[in-house]
Scaffold this motif. Sequence first.
Motif, short mmCIF file in Angstrom:
data_model
loop_
_atom_site.label_atom_id
_atom_site.label_comp_id
_atom_site.label_asym_id
_atom_site.label_seq_id
_atom_site.Cartn_x
_atom_site.Cartn_y
_atom_site.Cartn_z
N GLY A 56 0.83 -1.19 0.00
CA GLY A 56 0.00 0.00 0.00
C GLY A 56 0.87 1.24 0.00
O GLY A 56 2.09 1.16 -0.16
N ARG A 57 0.24 2.41 0.16
CA ARG A 57 0.98 3.66 0.13
C ARG A 57 0.85 4.38 1.45
O ARG A 57 -0.24 4.49 2.00
N ILE A 58 1.98 4.88 1.98
CA ILE A 58 1.93 5.75 3.14
C ILE A 58 2.70 7.01 2.76
O ILE A 58 3.89 6.94 2.48
N GLU A 59 2.01 8.13 2.70
CA GLU A 59 2.70 9.37 2.36
C GLU A 59 2.72 10.28 3.57
O GLU A 59 1.67 10.60 4.13
N ILE A 60 3.92 10.68 3.98
CA ILE A 60 4.02 11.66 5.05
C ILE A 60 4.62 12.91 4.43
O ILE A 60 5.76 12.90 3.97
N ASP A 61 3.83 13.94 4.38
CA ASP A 61 4.25 15.21 3.81
C ASP A 61 4.88 15.02 2.42
O ASP A 61 5.93 15.57 2.11
N GLY A 62 4.25 14.18 1.63
CA GLY A 62 4.72 13.99 0.26
C GLY A 62 5.70 12.86 0.05
O GLY A 62 5.94 12.42 -1.05
N ALA A 63 6.34 12.37 1.15
CA ALA A 63 7.33 11.31 0.99
C ALA A 63 6.66 9.95 1.18
O ALA A 63 5.88 9.76 2.10
N ASP A 64 7.03 9.00 0.31
CA ASP A 64 6.42 7.69 0.40
C ASP A 64 7.24 6.82 1.37
O ASP A 64 8.36 6.41 1.07
N VAL A 65 6.69 6.56 2.53
CA VAL A 65 7.42 5.87 3.60
C VAL A 65 7.83 4.46 3.20
O VAL A 65 8.94 4.01 3.48
N VAL A 66 6.93 3.77 2.51
CA VAL A 66 7.18 2.35 2.21
C VAL A 66 8.45 2.18 1.37
O VAL A 66 9.20 1.21 1.53
N SER A 67 8.72 3.16 0.47
CA SER A 67 9.86 2.98 -0.42
C SER A 67 11.14 3.68 0.09
O SER A 67 12.16 3.63 -0.58
N LEU A 68 11.08 4.30 1.26
CA LEU A 68 12.26 5.02 1.75
C LEU A 68 13.35 4.06 2.20
O LEU A 68 13.07 2.97 2.69
N SER A 69 14.61 4.49 2.04
CA SER A 69 15.72 3.69 2.54
C SER A 69 15.81 3.90 4.05
O SER A 69 15.28 4.86 4.58
N PRO A 70 16.51 3.00 4.76
CA PRO A 70 16.64 3.14 6.21
C PRO A 70 17.17 4.51 6.63
O PRO A 70 16.71 5.08 7.63
N THR A 71 18.15 5.05 5.89
CA THR A 71 18.69 6.35 6.25
C THR A 71 17.64 7.44 6.11
O THR A 71 17.50 8.31 6.97
N GLU A 72 16.91 7.38 5.01
CA GLU A 72 15.88 8.40 4.80
C GLU A 72 14.80 8.28 5.86
O GLU A 72 14.26 9.28 6.33
N LEU A 73 14.52 7.02 6.25
CA LEU A 73 13.50 6.80 7.27
C LEU A 73 13.91 7.44 8.59
O LEU A 73 13.11 8.09 9.25
N SER A 74 15.19 7.29 8.96
CA SER A 74 15.58 7.83 10.25
C SER A 74 15.60 9.35 10.21
O SER A 74 15.47 10.01 11.24
N GLY A 75 15.75 9.93 9.00
CA GLY A 75 15.62 11.37 8.88
C GLY A 75 14.18 11.81 9.08
O GLY A 75 13.89 12.87 9.63
N LEU A 76 13.28 10.94 8.67
CA LEU A 76 11.85 11.24 8.78
C LEU A 76 11.39 11.16 10.23
O LEU A 76 10.68 12.02 10.73
N ARG A 77 11.87 10.10 10.91
CA ARG A 77 11.51 9.94 12.31
C ARG A 77 12.14 11.07 13.10
O ARG A 77 13.29 11.42 12.88
N GLY A 78 11.43 11.61 14.01
CA GLY A 78 12.00 12.68 14.82
C GLY A 78 11.81 14.02 14.16
O GLY A 78 11.28 14.94 14.76
N ARG A 79 12.22 14.15 12.88
CA ARG A 79 12.11 15.48 12.28
C ARG A 79 10.73 15.77 11.70
O ARG A 79 10.22 16.87 11.81
N LYS A 80 10.18 14.78 11.02
CA LYS A 80 8.84 14.99 10.46
C LYS A 80 7.77 14.55 11.46
O LYS A 80 6.75 15.19 11.63
#
Lengths: 554, 284
Positions: free
Chosen positions: A67-91
């Motif tokens: 499925g699709r999960i978009e947080i502020d335009g970014a697709d969480v499902v397809s994010l790399s681990p590094t991008e994910l950790s940038g999302l956590r906490g900041r977004k």
Amino acid sequence: MSAPIVAVEQLAVSFVMPSGEVPAVRDVSFHLERGEALGIVGESGSGKTVTCRALLGLLPSTARVSGRIEIDGADVVSLSPTELSGLRGRKAGMIFQNPSSFLDPVMRVGRQIGEGLRLHEGLGTAGARESSIRLLEHVRIPEPEQRVDAYPHELSGGMKQRVMIAGALACRPQILIADEPTTALDVTVQARILELLQVLREEDQLSLILVSHDLGVIASICDRVLVMNDGLIVEEGLTRKVMLRPRAGYTRELIAANPSLELNAAPARVGTPPVTHPPAFEVEAAEDILTVERLSVTFGRMRGRLARRLFGPGPPPVQAVRDVSFSVREGEILGIVGESGSGKTTIGRAVVGLTEPSSGSVAFHAKAGQHGPSGGAVQMVFQDPFASLNPRMTVSRALAEPLRRHRLCEPTDLERRVRELMDWVELPVAFLERRPHELSGGQCQRVAIARALTVEPRLLIADEVTSALDVTIQKQILDLMRRLRRELHLTIVLISHDLGVVQALCDRIAVMRGGEFVEQGSVDQILRSPREDYTRELISAFPRMPIDDPRDGR
Amino acid sequence: MREPDAIAVVQPGWRRVHLSGLTLVGGSLVLLWVLVALFAPLLAPHDPDSTNLGALLKPPLTPGHLLGTDQLGRDVLSRIIYGTRVDLSMGLIGVMAPFTIGIALGVISGYVGGKLDTLLMRLVDVALAFPFLVLVLAILAVRGPGLGNYYIALAIVAWVPYARMVRAETLVLKRSEFVEAARLLGFSGAYVMRKHVLPNAVTPAAVFVITDIVLTILLGSGLSFFGLGAQPPTAEWGRMIAEGQAFLATSWWISVLPGIALLLLTLGFALLGDGIAKEMRVRT
């Protein structure tokens, strides 16, 4: 209107187990507008926690997400681990149910809050400490300059949850996801945390996702609510609307099961059966079955003279119960209500004899022939349903054991009696050969009750028997206790932190605080015209469901 | 702040016992030795104690003596096969008394508590303060050598770890709700200990038993090596190693082959114990 900050489309999560794939969330779609507070309500196993963990990619590696999960335009499902950790906490920040287990016990809270800042914003040690102090101030922790150097064990549960919130907000996220943030807390503390979330939402322009099993908690701060059951969204809508005019059958069931305070004389809400108290005279006329006089219980002893000289004075003894007197009439249900540490459980334990009172007396009056044949005229049922049964004993052995051991029935009659007990607690006989781990929490609790009934007690102490259970199961257990009182003429002392539960079942309530009874009285008197401030505080802290007001236009 | 990397969303069911390869190897070895011990008279080609002065120090693969003969012409294979009975039972009997005494004292100490607990635990401290081996040797010195006295020595000193393990579990279980419920149902303390506490407290001790068997066999054969355990002419592996010592340079098989047997038996128990311990950890 701008685009929603969170958009979830056809989210499905399943877990790969050795036995096959187990779906946890099936086809869930929802969105969160900027600045909105969205509640997700459901019972354990409904998929609510999995859904919000999926939002931040926090699922274990055995999870399969589609499925699709978009947080502020970014697709969480397809994010790399590094991008994910940038999302956590900041977004998006997240807080959890049990703050104690999410805080590192050997790290000062200031450092833990500052961790995210050092990581994401590259702040130095001094700068991070500065920010931590400001954040602690932000979550309304008094004396932040001192508390920043405290270790988690030095803080209370509510304080720890505030620290968690401060940590989650450290990098100024736009979204805060709160998973059962107040479930482990006392009601008065819960009320303050919810208040804080409300304030922070406005101050920081947060979008909030609040996950809870408690409709009252959701109702008190959320604009919109999703009701989840079995991995699906069964209903979605404005909180008031869903609560007052539920469309889905499951929502109605959930609302009906939710213990809520009936403070108004007005007719009960939709779907709530009227609270039926048995005719008062019956209980009034009955005699006292239990008299507790000036009971005190003290834990820990003063050290002897030699030990004092060698090791110092030692911790002072704790007085858990102080000079408490009350009596229970036969056939009555007395509720003892109080927050954690108020001494309510100690009273129950002292009554059954599991704890020695340090002074005062507990007298049980049973007419001749009323003592259970084993002398076990007072029985107790405990909070944790899984810990209440011997893990190695099947249900049938657990029930037969007291009967056989105390020769309560003929060996030939044993099987019939065990089946009869299963009948009393409304369990199918097919469960007889199961062990506790093959039963659900509610079923374990029923077996525990049945086991207590084997010795035909006159008085049952129920210590937080429903607090580990889902609301719909909780309601079933309360119904069961009501039936036992009616049909077996069982006297019950219900110990609970939950005013709603107590109100649903009890005739009289005693309110406890700091080891003492604050006040005692009938349910009506305590809830509608409490005399003491503490009782009023307790009542007002209880999360309230919206009440159907005819003048309300919606 | 820490984030959990896994959450228990789906409760894992009671998995079927899944044993790893090494555990199976260990189990098979143990089973093999048990069979050898049981059927020793059928398997052994000769009487283990009959001497044959016409066939002294024959090397392995000599016709009629597959693993050779020792300095008295006794068949090494037959002695190893009969020795299995001694060494295996040494391990099994050796742990029995310590296990029984240990778990009983552990449960009583933990459940009753108070002065009795203090007394028993100080006793444990005293037993632990002495080196285990020295204590066993001292007891053997007083009572004289022999396997019977070895078992007595073990019963006196080897119960300590079991008592501690079971006591620790008992302290937790004593506070658990099902034990309190059982007390409230009017069951006696002895009954609650036996039926509700012990079965749930014994798991770590039961796992340790298997490891302890290894230690008991090694110590027992070690003592026999020094002449303090099994007495001649009993075919016992440690004793056989000692007897072959003098001929090690010329007739290595007298010592080395029983040594290999000892290794394979203890290895079997060690692997089995490890595997079961791991399985228990996964489960709980």
